[in-house]
Write a protein that holds these residues in place. Structure first.
Motif, PDB file in Angstrom:
ATOM      1  N   PRO A 185      27.564  18.064  68.187  1.00 11.50           N
ATOM      2  CA  PRO A 185      27.021  18.514  66.898  1.00 11.50           C
ATOM      3  C   PRO A 185      25.572  18.055  66.744  1.00 11.50           C
ATOM      4  N   ALA A 186      24.722  18.919  66.218  1.00 15.78           N
ATOM      5  CA  ALA A 186      23.278  18.644  66.191  1.00 15.78           C
ATOM      6  C   ALA A 186      22.955  17.356  65.459  1.00 15.78           C
ATOM      7  N   GLN A 187      23.658  17.062  64.368  1.00 14.78           N
ATOM      8  CA  GLN A 187      23.317  15.877  63.582  1.00 14.78           C
ATOM      9  C   GLN A 187      23.678  14.570  64.277  1.00 14.78           C
ATOM     10  N   LEU A 188      24.421  14.657  65.403  1.00 17.20           N
ATOM     11  CA  LEU A 188      24.802  13.454  66.138  1.00 17.20           C
ATOM     12  C   LEU A 188      23.850  13.133  67.284  1.00 17.20           C
ATOM     13  N   VAL A 189      22.852  13.973  67.518  1.00 15.74           N
ATOM     14  CA  VAL A 189      21.939  13.741  68.641  1.00 15.74           C
ATOM     15  C   VAL A 189      21.215  12.392  68.521  1.00 15.74           C
ATOM     16  N   PRO A 190      20.688  11.986  67.344  1.00 12.58           N
ATOM     17  CA  PRO A 190      20.032  10.669  67.285  1.00 12.58           C
ATOM     18  C   PRO A 190      20.952   9.520  67.678  1.00 12.58           C
ATOM     19  N   TYR A 191      22.217   9.630  67.308  1.00 15.56           N
ATOM     20  CA  TYR A 191      23.144   8.548  67.627  1.00 15.56           C
ATOM     21  C   TYR A 191      23.533   8.581  69.101  1.00 15.56           C
ATOM     22  N   CYS A 192      23.503   9.760  69.711  1.00 14.71           N
ATOM     23  CA  CYS A 192      23.677   9.833  71.160  1.00 14.71           C
ATOM     24  C   CYS A 192      22.511   9.149  71.870  1.00 14.71           C
ATOM     25  N   MET A 193      21.309   9.308  71.314  1.00 15.88           N
ATOM     26  CA  MET A 193      20.147   8.629  71.876  1.00 15.88           C
ATOM     27  C   MET A 193      20.300   7.114  71.769  1.00 15.88           C
ATOM     28  N   LEU A 194      20.846   6.646  70.653  1.00 14.34           N
ATOM     29  CA  LEU A 194      21.110   5.205  70.525  1.00 14.34           C
ATOM     30  C   LEU A 194      22.107   4.751  71.588  1.00 14.34           C
ATOM     31  N   GLY A 195      23.174   5.523  71.772  1.00 13.24           N
ATOM     32  CA  GLY A 195      24.164   5.150  72.782  1.00 13.24           C
ATOM     33  C   GLY A 195      23.578   5.136  74.179  1.00 13.24           C
ATOM     34  N   MET A 196      22.683   6.075  74.472  1.00 18.01           N
ATOM     35  CA  MET A 196      22.042   6.093  75.777  1.00 18.01           C
ATOM     36  C   MET A 196      21.151   4.869  75.969  1.00 18.01           C
ATOM     37  N   SER A 197      20.503   4.432  74.896  1.00 15.54           N
ATOM     38  CA  SER A 197      19.649   3.246  74.995  1.00 15.54           C
ATOM     39  C   SER A 197      20.460   1.982  75.263  1.00 15.54           C
ATOM     40  N   VAL A 198      21.678   1.932  74.724  1.00 21.72           N
ATOM     41  CA  VAL A 198      22.538   0.773  74.989  1.00 21.72           C
ATOM     42  C   VAL A 198      22.779   0.625  76.484  1.00 21.72           C
ATOM     43  N   ILE A 199      22.887   1.759  77.182  1.00 22.82           N
ATOM     44  CA  ILE A 199      23.185   1.733  78.610  1.00 22.82           C
ATOM     45  C   ILE A 199      21.924   1.574  79.457  1.00 22.82           C
ATOM     46  N   MET A 200      20.871   2.330  79.122  1.00 17.49           N
ATOM     47  CA  MET A 200      19.715   2.430  80.005  1.00 17.49           C
ATOM     48  C   MET A 200      18.537   1.555  79.594  1.00 17.49           C
ATOM     49  N   ASN A 201      18.344   1.334  78.292  1.00 13.75           N
ATOM     50  CA  ASN A 201      17.174   0.587  77.845  1.00 13.75           C
ATOM     51  C   ASN A 201      17.503  -0.179  76.567  1.00 13.75           C
ATOM     52  N   PRO A 202      18.300  -1.259  76.671  1.00 18.89           N
ATOM     53  CA  PRO A 202      18.692  -1.990  75.452  1.00 18.89           C
ATOM     54  C   PRO A 202      17.510  -2.550  74.663  1.00 18.89           C
ATOM     55  N   ALA A 203      16.377  -2.797  75.324  1.00 13.61           N
ATOM     56  CA  ALA A 203      15.231  -3.361  74.615  1.00 13.61           C
ATOM     57  C   ALA A 203      14.679  -2.412  73.560  1.00 13.61           C
ATOM     58  N   ALA A 204      14.881  -1.098  73.750  1.00  8.12           N
ATOM     59  CA  ALA A 204      14.366  -0.120  72.792  1.00  8.12           C
ATOM     60  C   ALA A 204      15.293   0.081  71.605  1.00  8.12           C
ATOM     61  N   LEU A 205      16.506  -0.459  71.660  1.00  6.26           N
ATOM     62  CA  LEU A 205      17.499  -0.206  70.617  1.00  6.26           C
ATOM     63  C   LEU A 205      17.060  -0.688  69.235  1.00  6.26           C
ATOM     64  N   PRO A 206      16.546  -1.917  69.068  1.00  7.78           N
ATOM     65  CA  PRO A 206      16.118  -2.337  67.721  1.00  7.78           C
ATOM     66  C   PRO A 206      15.044  -1.439  67.125  1.00  7.78           C
ATOM     67  N   GLN A 207      14.078  -1.021  67.956  1.00 10.69           N
ATOM     68  CA  GLN A 207      13.040  -0.104  67.475  1.00 10.69           C
ATOM     69  C   GLN A 207      13.643   1.214  67.016  1.00 10.69           C
ATOM     70  N   GLN A 208      14.577   1.740  67.777  1.00 19.98           N
ATOM     71  CA  GLN A 208      15.158   3.026  67.434  1.00 19.98           C
ATOM     72  C   GLN A 208      15.957   2.950  66.142  1.00 19.98           C
ATOM     73  N   ILE A 209      16.622   1.840  65.914  1.00 21.56           N
ATOM     74  CA  ILE A 209      17.335   1.667  64.643  1.00 21.56           C
ATOM     75  C   ILE A 209      16.354   1.681  63.479  1.00 21.56           C
TER      76      ILE A 209
END
Length: 259
Positions: free
Chosen positions: A151-175
């Motif tokens: 669903p389109a409205q879930l794309v930002p949260y998918c990006m957060l989930g991807m950051s948990v796996i690939m780039n955890p350092a970017a997670l606080p900024q994205q929040i």
């Protein structure tokens, strides 16, 4: 080459400009052509330094990640900002989109400084904020996220989930980016429409003047010039001053050529 330039100039103007600025700045920064020490944001330099280095409020959002980030970050910025600029009912005018960028970037700076401390570059927060805003008006629609359809409205949260796996350092900024976009949406739409309040982030007049149509207009069939505003007391026909005609003829109008 001319076809590529024509296609470039037909892109959404604000999205095109911001994505190009990110790409050029990132190329220069990562290749050492631009000193990155002049780009990052720090309050002691941007606010309290004399004179204030106010360009840091902008350049902190212009440096992408290295390697693939140089391509992907400008691409995502253009993708989401062009959706906002072309099809979002909240932003009827170009100045509304520009004011959105200013206010959301300000919220990101405020949240990161309050909650995270020193954060030199904030492009990841800006990208997810743009994604959040673009996706909120696409409820009920599907979007592709890599190899998945969500669903389109879930794309930002998918990006957060991807950051948990690939780039955890970017997670606080994205929040912080999602919080900034959510606060903007609340103040501009949710509170006025459902809470009965006023829009606290209405686009000010000075932003409208920044995007006023210039006197010189680029058209597909040539260049047009808007006439300058005539001063009071000037006639429509000829300008004041000496000429070959008698003074009594100068008040007879513009005249027409016969034959």
């Amino acid at each position: 080459m001319s076809d590529a330039m024509d296609a470039y100039w037909q892109l959404q103007p604000l999205a095109r400009t911001l994505a190009t600025a990110i790409f050029v700045t990132s190329i220069g920064g990562h290749l050492g052509l631009i000193p990155t020490g002049w780009l990052f944001f720090h309050s002691s330099l941007a606010i309290f330094h004399m004179p204030p280095q106010i360009w840091r409020f902008l350049t902190t959002f212009l440096l992408s990640g290295p390697q693939l980030g140089i391509i992907l970050d400008p691409y995502f910025v253009y993708q989401y900002l062009s959706q906002i600029e072309s099809g979002n009912p909240k932003f009827q005018r170009k100045e509304d989109v520009l004011w959105y960028l200013i206010t959301v970037s300000g919220f990101i700076l405020l949240f990161t400084q309050c909650f995270l401390g020193f954060q030199p570059f904030l492009i990841s927060a800006l990208i997810i904020a743009l994604c959040y805003t673009a996706s909120q008006d696409s409820r009920g629609m599907k979007a592709n996220f890599f190899f998945f359809t969500v669903p389109a409205q879930l794309v930002p949260y998918c990006m957060l989930g991807m950051s948990v796996i690939m780039n955890p350092a970017a997670l606080p900024q994205q929040i912080c980016g999602i919080l900034a976009a959510h606060l903007h949406d609340f103040l501009v739409r949710t509170w006025p429409e459902f809470g009965g309040g006023r829009n606290w982030l209405a686009t000010p007049a000075f932003v409208s003047r920044l995007v006023t149509t210039p006197r010189i207009l680029q058209r597909e069939y040539g260049t047009g010039f808007r006439p300058r505003t005539q001063t009071s007391g000037s006639s429509t026909g000829a300008s004041a001053g000496s000429g070959p005609l008698p003074d009594s003829w100068k008040t007879r109008g513009t005249g027409h050529r016969l034959g």
